[in-house]
Design a protein around this motif. Structure first.
Motif, short mmCIF file in Angstrom:
data_model
loop_
_atom_site.label_atom_id
_atom_site.label_comp_id
_atom_site.label_asym_id
_atom_site.label_seq_id
_atom_site.Cartn_x
_atom_site.Cartn_y
_atom_site.Cartn_z
N ARG A 1 0.82 -1.21 0.00
CA ARG A 1 0.00 0.00 0.00
C ARG A 1 0.86 1.26 0.00
N HIS B 1 2.19 1.84 -3.36
CA HIS B 1 1.15 2.47 -4.16
C HIS B 1 1.04 3.95 -3.84
N GLU C 1 1.43 7.19 -6.36
CA GLU C 1 0.43 8.24 -6.50
C GLU C 1 1.07 9.62 -6.33
N ALA D 1 -4.52 4.74 -1.75
CA ALA D 1 -3.66 3.64 -1.32
C ALA D 1 -4.22 2.87 -0.14
#
Length: 296
Positions: free
Chosen positions: A209, A212, A216, A230
């Motif tokens: 996460r 991610h 972003e 996320a």
């Protein structure tokens, strides 16, 4: 009498010739466009309506997605008991009697046939249903058409699907957060600190996460939006930034008020209540006797 008859005949002949010259010749009539345009929003999406496509015997009809730039991935034709249509594509699609390593097409051609009876299938009094799955920029769409046999002279040869959503202008496009790249670096450094202290597992879901989240941020997303996408909290994001070396400014209380916290808290002195003294009786029987020492 004869001159009058001759004059009438002459006027009638001249009028017929004039009308014949004014009437347009069938050979010079305005041509009918062989391509029909159809907005994509009418065929796909929640506002779509089932569109009817005609195919005439000996005159097939094509559905083109060249204008939208979409790639056809799959196509289904719900056949009836007496199927009247066959479809083909300009590329290769699995399920149409072939195997494709890279399925894709841009146009579907529909041909009308006399009809092939297929046992076990129901009748289709309202036409056969054609479903088309397209893909563009990783986004898939489904288009739906109703196929019916055409009668009389063919009216068109192709239906061109066109985009009816205008692209966003440069002013209306969301602008990237100018601090997102720096935030991504702070988070990355904080992740390394947490990993070195064994506070986080590089093989765990939280690490994925956070990865991610960094992606972003690197794409220009705001920290709050990146955290929401996320699936992590902003408290964790700020903590990682602090571990990475970012210093957040001290937040002042509302209205710039300052509060001092004393080192020792004074307690209020204990007050011992005074016992209540009962009041003396003032009745006449208990009044003291006053002796008057003055005589009259």
């Amino acid at each position: 009498m004869k001159p009058i008859i001759f004059s009438s005949f002459l006027l009638t002949t001249i009028g017929a010739i004039a009308i014949a010259n004014l009437a347009p010749s069938p050979a010079y009539s305005a041509p009918i466009s062989t391509v029909r345009s159809l907005k994509a929003s009418l065929v796909t999406g929640r506002q779509a309506r089932l569109q009817t496509v005609k195919a005439w015997p000996g005159h097939g009809v094509s559905i083109s997605f060249f204008e939208t730039g979409e790639v056809i991935r799959r196509a289904w034709l719900d056949r009836s008991k007496k199927s009247r249509f066959i479809i083909d594509v300009d590329g290769c699609l699995s399920g149409l009697g072939r195997d494709c390593e890279n399925p894709g097409a841009g146009l579907i051609h529909i041909s009308a046939i006399d009809g092939v009876t297929i046992p076990g299938l129901p009748n289709a009094p309202y036409g056969e249903h054609l479903t088309v799955i397209t893909e563009s920029n990783g986004q898939k769409k489904s288009y739906h058409f109703r196929l019916v046999p055409g009668t009389g002279a063919p009216e068109y040869s192709e239906i061109s699907i066109e985009n009816d959503l205008e692209p966003l202008s440069d002013e209306s496009k969301p602008r990237p957060n100018p601090y997102a790249a720096a935030d991504a670096q702070w988070v990355t450094r904080g992740m390394q600190v947490a990993l070195s202290n064994q506070w986080i597992d590089a093989q765990g879901t939280l690490w994925q996460r956070l990865t991610h989240l960094v992606g972003e941020l690197q794409s220009g997303a705001d920290a709050n939006a990146a955290a929401a996408n996320a699936g992590v909290s902003m408290q964790l994001v700020e903590k990682l930034m602090q571990l990475g070396g970012k210093r957040f400014p001290a937040m002042l209380p509302p209205n710039n008020a300052t509060f001092s916290t004393p080192s020792t808290v004074r307690r209020a002195p204990t007050v011992t209540p005074t016992p209540t003294v009962p009041a003396r009786s003032t009745s006449a029987t208990n009044k003291p006797t006053v002796v008057n020492s003055y005589g009259r």
